[in-house]
Enzyme design. Structure first.
Site, mmCIF file in Angstrom:
data_model
loop_
_atom_site.group_PDB
_atom_site.id
_atom_site.type_symbol
_atom_site.label_atom_id
_atom_site.label_comp_id
_atom_site.label_asym_id
_atom_site.label_seq_id
_atom_site.Cartn_x
_atom_site.Cartn_y
_atom_site.Cartn_z
ATOM 1 N N ASP A 210 0.800 -1.231 0.000
ATOM 2 C CA ASP A 210 0.000 0.000 0.000
ATOM 3 C C ASP A 210 0.831 1.277 0.000
ATOM 4 O O ASP A 210 0.329 2.345 0.344
ATOM 5 C CB ASP A 210 -0.944 0.004 1.216
ATOM 6 C CG ASP A 210 -0.197 0.046 2.536
ATOM 7 O OD1 ASP A 210 1.025 -0.209 2.547
ATOM 8 O OD2 ASP A 210 -0.832 0.345 3.561
ATOM 9 N N GLU A 211 2.092 1.185 -0.420
ATOM 10 C CA GLU A 211 2.954 2.366 -0.361
ATOM 11 C C GLU A 211 4.027 2.283 -1.435
ATOM 12 O O GLU A 211 4.538 1.204 -1.736
ATOM 13 C CB GLU A 211 3.597 2.448 1.022
ATOM 14 C CG GLU A 211 4.350 3.721 1.312
ATOM 15 C CD GLU A 211 4.804 3.792 2.767
ATOM 16 O OE1 GLU A 211 5.122 4.900 3.231
ATOM 17 O OE2 GLU A 211 4.847 2.731 3.431
#
Length: 381
Positions: free
Chosen positions: A95-96
């Site tokens: 998620d990054e």
């Protein structure tokens, strides 16, 4: 991404919107929080917190086991959006990611305009919000992205970083974990501004050659290099016991079993490595690692198992119970470039290939190498 796993669950189930949602292990067992919604964070819940503690803080929270297949699908969709704007995308986790948009201005506009376009595309195509940090280096960009979550957009320059960082806790600096924070607090340093003002000689007495990088980040300086994914830097596996254990024989068996799994993944990815690492987490959540570098590159389960077991033997358990064990191999090279000069190596390679073929056809536990796995259903989560 903002509360990625929990946000996806709220997207899938609209009735969960506005409610505290926790994604993680069994709330009545020994699992930990993988992610939680902002409604849950208001109760002090955070990732890696034991689920039992999270439930005590928020008994009415909705606890979900998670759906990694769905999360990975959303992650790929977001990554595809990022790839439209620059080829220099470095995923950090599911998620990054870091992006280097240098030279993309003529196509997509200035960095702030690019950030707004990415945020709009992500929302339109996934229904999720994300927070973006714009800065001249990775550390500041990461920090900026966290300052105004959710759905934030913050730009930090080196000129304004010193002032913006001063009131933040020292734990916001990369690499300052629990131990580093406690050392700084013992010195009376709680906030980044105090670290900026601290005498160098005082810091060097405690942090030695780490002082320079620590102070650099306190003033907002860090690496500017964004590295798109290439070959793996390490391969690892870890497992958590269903109950904390002080049974050293059991732990040796688990380490050899983990070593076989790591070795199989390395062979599948055509890697061999030299640096073998043991990870051990005690029942009080204190975690230690021990590493050794062997003289040659290997993808042999028995060799990795022997080395990691030797590392384990050097750990003074002192009767303490263990919660988690892990095995990793780093310092990798592509296996097809490595040629063995020894007959035993050739025999081992043929045996590994035969065992891999059997496992591919009949399952991971169809054949084992002197390591019993019958304990796994009883002792491991």
């Amino acid at each position: 991404m903002d509360a990625f796993f929990a946000a996806i669950e709220q997207l899938k189930r609209p009735e969960l919107r506005g409610k505290p949602v926790i994604v993680g292990g069994d709330p009545d067992g020994r699992g930990v929080v993988a992610a939680c919604s902002y409604e849950a964070r208001a109760y002090g819940i955070h990732s890696a917190m034991p689920m039992t503690q999270a439930k005590r803080r928020c008994p009415h929270a909705v606890c979900l086991p998670g759906d990694m297949k769905t999360y990975a699908s959303y992650s790929k969709r977001v990554k595809a959006i990022l790839d439209r704007y620059t080829p220099l995308v470095e995923p950090v986790s599911v998620d990054e990611a870091f992006l280097d948009v240098t030279g993309c201005e003529r196509l997509f506009g200035e960095p702030e305009e690019i950030a707004r376009k990415i945020k709009a595309d992500v929302l339109a195509e996934t229904g999720l919000t994300c927070s973006v940090g714009i800065a001249p280096n990775r550390f500041l960009a990461k920090l900026a992205s966290d300052l105004e979550k959710p759905d934030g957009l913050v730009e930090l320059t080196l000129e304004d970083a010193k002032g913006r960082l001063r009131e933040l806790p020292v734990s916001r600096i990369w690499g300052v974990g629990k131990v580093g924070r406690e050392k700084l607090e013992t010195m009376g340093i709680f906030r980044i501004g105090q670290l900026q003002d601290a005498p160098l000689d005082l810091l060097e007495k405690t942090f030695g050659n780490q002082t320079e990088s620590l102070r650099a980040m306190a003033f907002g300086r860090g690496s500017e290099i964004v590295e798109p994914p290439g070959r793996a830097k390490s391969v690892s596996n870890e497992t958590t016991f269903e109950e904390d254990t002080a049974d050293e024989k059991l732990m040796r068996d688990v380490l050899r079993w983990l070593a076989e799994r790591v070795a199989r993944r390395m062979r599948r990815g055509r890697y061999r490595g030299r640096t073998i690492t043991l990870k051990l987490r005690f029942s009080d959540f204190k975690t230690i690692t021990r590493s050794a570098t062997v003289s040659h590159y290997t993808d042999s389960g028995p060799e990795i198992g022997r080395t990691v077991t030797e590392l384990f033997e050097r750990v003074e358990l002192g009767g303490r119970k263990v919660r988690l064990l892990g095995v990793g191999v780093g310092n990798l090279e592509t296996a097809y470039s490595q040629l063995t000069l020894y007959d035993d190596g050739d025999k081992q390679q043929k045996l590994d290939e035969t065992m891999d073929s059997i496992r591919d056809r009949f399952g991971e536990d169809a054949v084992t190498r002197g390591v019993k796995v019958t304990w796994r259903d009883t002792y491991l989560e």
